[in-house]
Design an enzyme around this catalytic site. Structure first.
Site, PDB file in Angstrom:
ATOM      1  CE  LYS A   1      29.906  28.146  18.322  1.00 54.29           C
ATOM      2  NZ  LYS A   1      29.073  29.148  19.367  1.00 54.29           N
TER       3      LYS A   1
ATOM      4  NE  ARG B   1      25.880  38.630  15.281  1.00 53.87           N
ATOM      5  CZ  ARG B   1      25.648  38.730  16.726  1.00 53.87           C
ATOM      6  NH1 ARG B   1      25.685  40.070  17.214  1.00 53.87           N
ATOM      7  NH2 ARG B   1      25.422  37.749  17.477  1.00 53.87           N
TER       8      ARG B   1
HETATM    9  N1  BES Z   1      25.715  29.405  16.107  1.00 58.39           N
HETATM   10  C1  BES Z   1      26.015  30.074  17.069  1.00 58.39           C
HETATM   11  C2  BES Z   1      24.645  30.281  17.831  1.00 58.39           C
HETATM   12  C3  BES Z   1      23.953  29.099  18.909  1.00 58.39           C
HETATM   13  C4  BES Z   1      24.841  28.773  20.081  1.00 58.39           C
HETATM   14  C5  BES Z   1      22.984  28.583  18.499  1.00 58.39           C
HETATM   15  C6  BES Z   1      24.565  27.557  20.654  1.00 58.39           C
HETATM   16  C7  BES Z   1      22.487  27.357  19.165  1.00 58.39           C
HETATM   17  C8  BES Z   1      23.099  26.818  20.412  1.00 58.39           C
HETATM   18  C9  BES Z   1      26.303  31.608  16.868  1.00 58.39           C
HETATM   19  O1  BES Z   1      27.235  31.476  15.633  1.00 58.39           O
HETATM   20  C10 BES Z   1      26.959  32.025  17.901  1.00 58.39           C
HETATM   21  O2  BES Z   1      28.069  31.372  18.243  1.00 58.39           O
HETATM   22  N2  BES Z   1      26.745  33.088  18.623  1.00 58.39           N
HETATM   23  C11 BES Z   1      27.476  33.663  19.782  1.00 58.39           C
HETATM   24  C12 BES Z   1      27.211  35.020  19.509  1.00 58.39           C
HETATM   25  C13 BES Z   1      28.288  36.020  20.681  1.00 58.39           C
HETATM   26  C14 BES Z   1      29.484  35.743  20.441  1.00 58.39           C
HETATM   27  C15 BES Z   1      27.631  37.296  20.599  1.00 58.39           C
HETATM   28  C16 BES Z   1      26.548  33.044  20.827  1.00 58.39           C
HETATM   29  O3  BES Z   1      25.087  33.066  21.024  1.00 58.39           O
HETATM   30  O4  BES Z   1      27.112  32.800  21.896  1.00 58.39           O
HETATM   31 MN    MN Z   2      29.287  31.343  15.907  1.00 55.78          MN
END
Ligand code: BES
Ligand code: MN
Ligand code: ZN
Length: 498
Positions: free
Chosen positions: A263, A337
């Protein structure tokens, strides 16, 4: 903090010795012949006070009143929403270090939902996180007495709301702790600590047990971290042994760096909140401990970190889940997931009446619904309606999202049974479709709390949502199990593959 409920009219409130007396005045207020009624009447007449929600007037040592501080707060028509607004507008009064004992008195008759709003408002106003900030001024408020005309009419709502407060605060505490103070092992400790309450049991599994279960997806996420994973299994046994439990599955990523699909740095600290689904399960059990309802509940928490290192999973890696289905991990940041799918497979062991998972799953859900409503996906209309109603009743709102099979198209891949990501459009829905592939033959709902579990900015912190919604739903089951969870024969065919 302790809450008490007692019979108290405005005349009685006059002699209540306390550091803070809050008189909640509705637009239908009828004054009596006591000092407080006189004060309210004069203030209303002089237009220094107004019974509209959000309007308030503070006084110090008013004549003929035993309380040291007095706040008159308008609650409009006396509905829960107005009481919430009123309590929020006078939050500062509950934060004062010198306020240890407060009395919140309804000047006119109060509904149960209004009492619940008062309880939750007082708790919300005085909550302080101190675990890693020892110099912060801790909560001094020790006792809150809620005064109403008719105790019997609101006792259930009162008891329910004080239990929810305990649960919400447990969830907030664990949500707020930084990742180095809330590792998978520490989270397991928080679950174990709940076994001091009656009817709660806890089993914690580590890498050897999880490996024996064949949870290849869960293990894949954990393999880039030095912190060992934990699979936490909580049980609350309040119902008959023959009664099928509801299983709650909470995402417990104690820190989400994204892994190799790392990230960006800005706001990455907020990924300590990626275990708020797990924290909400702990919070629900904390509330069940208080309420001891006649139901059975299982809580499952797959907990680990998502880190990049030499052992970490790489984009393109294919893993085998406990269900036997293979998964191509195209993005290591879609890790929630992966840990949830194995926990959902494991959930079937309990022959549940319903399975609910709670997860900070997608940024896409934040874009879709913001911080107001949790995204709710359900394979079953009765379950969806029960959750929606529980959200409205507890002021912990959710909104149903679609699960059309077409949304699963993007998960197809040439290299495994499914990929762990589809394209960006509809990202919250394709994530739900992924999870749905691991649930068969049981009503299932997925709550995406990515937008609602915590707040950013100056008020950064965990909210404790959706503990209120979940407790309300579960208590509805205790009252009428058939209404809240459809019986097997009423169930529709499993939506999977449909
Ligand atoms: N924990 C995150 C989701 C999230 C991101 C919650 C920002 C709250 C704020 C999750 O694990 C994630 O990173 N999801 C990705 C999925 C994507 C790679 C398909 C996302 O939402 O960017
Ligand atoms: Mn994630
Ligand atoms: Zn995550």
């Amino acid at each position: 903090m302790n809450f008490d409920l007692k019979t108290l009219g405005v005349d009685g409130a006059v002699t209540e010795k306390c550091d803070l007396l809050v008189l909640l005045v509705s637009e239908s207020f009828v004054p009596g012949s006591d000092a407080l009624s006189d004060l309210v009447t004069q203030a209303l007449k002089a237009k220094d006070f107004d019974a509209k929600p959000g309007k308030h007037l503070q006084m110090y040592q008013p004549q003929g009143v035993a309380a040291r501080r007095l706040v008159l707060a308008g609650i409009g028509h006396g509905d829960a929403r107005s009481v919430r607004q009123a309590m929020a507008s006078i939050a500062a009064a509950f934060k004062q270090a010198t306020v240890k004992r407060a009395v919140v008195c309804f000047a006119s008759s109060a509904a149960g939902s209004a009492v619940a709003a008062a309880v939750q408002g007082a708790a919300q106003a005085s909550y302080v996180y101190t675990t890693t900030k020892p110099k912060a001024e801790a909560r001094t408020l020790a006792r809150v007495v809620i005064g109403v005309a008719d105790v019997n009419a609101v006792i259930d709502a009162f008891t329910h709301s004080t239990a929810v407060v305990a649960g919400v605060e447990y969830a907030r505490e664990w949500g707020n702790r930084p990742a180095n103070h809330a590792t998978p092992s520490l989270l397991a400790g928080a679950a174990k600590a709940l076994t001091k309450h009656p009817r709660i049991q806890c089993k914690v599994m580590g890498p050897p047990e999880v490996s024996r279960l064949g949870m290849g997806a869960f293990m894949a996420v954990a393999q880039g971290s030095h912190e060992p994973l934990r699979l936490i299994e909580l049980r609350y046994n309040g119902g008959a042994k023959t009664q099928a439990p509801v299983v709650l599955v909470g995402k417990g990523i104690t820190f989400d760096t994204g892994g190799i699909s790392i990230k960006p740095a800005s706001e990455m600290d907020e990924m300590k909140f990626d275990m708020c689904g797990a924290a909400s399960v702990l919070g629900v059990f904390r509330a069940l401990a208080e309420l001891q309802p006649a139901i059975n509940v299982v809580g499952l928490i797959p907990a680990c970190e998502n880190m990049p290192d030499g052992h970490a999973i790489k984009p393109g890696d294919v893993v085998t889940s406990m269900s036997g289905q293979t998964i191509e991990i195209l993005n290591t940041d879609a890790e929630g997931r992966l840990v949830l799918c194995d926990a959902l497979t494991y959930a079937a062991r309990f022959k549940p009446s319903a399975v609910l998972d709670i997860a900070t799953l997608t940024g896409a859900c934040v874009i879709a619904l913001g911080g107001v409503r949790t995204g709710m996906f359900a394979s079953d209309d009765a379950l969806a309606n029960a959750l929606m109603a529980a959200g409205e009743a507890s002021d912990d709102l959710c909104w149903r999202m679609p699960l059309d099979e077409d949304y699963a198209e993007g998960l197809k891949t040439n290299f495994a049974d499914m990929a762990n990501v589809a394209g960006r459009p509809g990202g919250a829905i394709s994530a739900a479709k992924f999870l749905q592939k691991f649930v068969e033959g049981v009503p299932w709902a997925h709550l995406d709390i990515a937008g609602t579990a915590w707040k950013g900015g100056a008020a950064k912190g965990a909210t404790g949502r959706p503990v209120g919604l979940l407790v309300h739903y579960l208590l509805g089951m205790a009252a009428a199990p058939d209404a809240a969870a459809p019986k097997a024969r009423q169930r529709k065919a499993p939506a999977r593959g449909a």
